[in-house]
Design a protein around this motif. Sequence first.
Motif, PDB file in Angstrom:
ATOM      1  N   LYS A 284      48.125   1.985  -8.722  1.00  0.00           N
ATOM      2  CA  LYS A 284      49.609   0.846  -8.496  1.00  0.00           C
ATOM      3  C   LYS A 284      49.255   0.335  -7.050  1.00  0.00           C
ATOM      4  CE  LYS A 284      54.495   0.608  -8.554  1.00  0.00           C
ATOM      5  NZ  LYS A 284      55.720   1.278  -8.724  1.00  0.00           N
ATOM      6  N   GLU A 285      48.778   0.894  -6.172  1.00  0.00           N
ATOM      7  CA  GLU A 285      48.362   0.276  -5.060  1.00  0.00           C
ATOM      8  C   GLU A 285      47.304  -0.653  -5.050  1.00  0.00           C
ATOM      9  OE1 GLU A 285      49.650   0.297  -1.683  1.00  0.00           O
ATOM     10  OE2 GLU A 285      51.560   1.364  -2.752  1.00  0.00           O
TER      11      GLU A 285
ATOM     12  N   GLY B 116      48.287  -3.846  -7.073  1.00  0.00           N
ATOM     13  CA  GLY B 116      49.506  -4.515  -6.623  1.00  0.00           C
ATOM     14  C   GLY B 116      50.487  -5.052  -7.724  1.00  0.00           C
ATOM     15  N   ASP B 117      50.591  -6.383  -7.589  1.00  0.00           N
ATOM     16  CA  ASP B 117      51.630  -7.164  -8.411  1.00  0.00           C
ATOM     17  C   ASP B 117      50.954  -7.043 -10.016  1.00  0.00           C
ATOM     18  OD1 ASP B 117      49.657  -9.126  -8.193  1.00  0.00           O
ATOM     19  OD2 ASP B 117      51.101 -10.598  -7.562  1.00  0.00           O
ATOM     20  N   LYS B 118      49.967  -6.596 -10.287  1.00  0.00           N
ATOM     21  CA  LYS B 118      49.220  -6.568 -11.674  1.00  0.00           C
ATOM     22  C   LYS B 118      49.453  -5.304 -12.423  1.00  0.00           C
ATOM     23  CE  LYS B 118      45.240  -9.515 -11.136  1.00  0.00           C
ATOM     24  NZ  LYS B 118      44.328  -9.840 -10.034  1.00  0.00           N
ATOM     25  N   TRP B 119      50.475  -4.495 -11.492  1.00  0.00           N
ATOM     26  CA  TRP B 119      50.698  -3.164 -11.939  1.00  0.00           C
ATOM     27  C   TRP B 119      51.915  -3.262 -13.191  1.00  0.00           C
ATOM     28  CZ3 TRP B 119      49.557   1.727 -12.126  1.00  0.00           C
ATOM     29  CH2 TRP B 119      50.443   2.764 -12.607  1.00  0.00           C
ATOM     30  N   SER B 120      51.793  -2.666 -14.301  1.00  0.00           N
ATOM     31  CA  SER B 120      52.516  -2.911 -15.614  1.00  0.00           C
ATOM     32  C   SER B 120      52.659  -1.610 -16.169  1.00  0.00           C
ATOM     33  CB  SER B 120      51.952  -4.040 -16.426  1.00  0.00           C
ATOM     34  OG  SER B 120      50.815  -3.339 -17.054  1.00  0.00           O
TER      35      SER B 120
END
Length: 148
Positions: free
Chosen positions: A117-118, A121-125
């Motif tokens: 998740k780190e 970043g914002d590509k986590w889904s």
Amino acid sequence: MGFTERQEALVSSSWETFNQNLPFYSVLFYTFILDKAPAAKGMFSFLKDSNEVPQDNPSVNAHAEKVFGMVRDAAVQLQAKGEVVLGDSTLGIVHTQKGVVGPHFTVVKEALLKTIKEVVGDKWSEELSVAWETAYDELAVAIIKEMS
């Protein structure tokens, strides 16, 4: 429904990103493990004698690279063959010798997911999470089979 090409691609691409900053993410991974299970420190030779995860330690990096690489390899195998077959038959023995039990696999999975998740970043889904979870779970099952 089997493990899809898209799931394998998600795991592989985020694994590549992980590897681009291996020293940082390795320390993060083991920090997450120790935050959740401080007693696990004794299971890792490179953590036994320190109060925190050592920075720039080749053993920390190598072990994290192996763990994450094995999950990536599990994703590749799941997509291609629908199962995970261990390439290293000593994994069961090593895990047994270290005293690894079921709950340890859960701690490592949580740390692995938090690390990825780190990494992304914002590509986590949810889709990315499920892909990593599935590959990790199947790898864990294969290791546990070798342990018995």
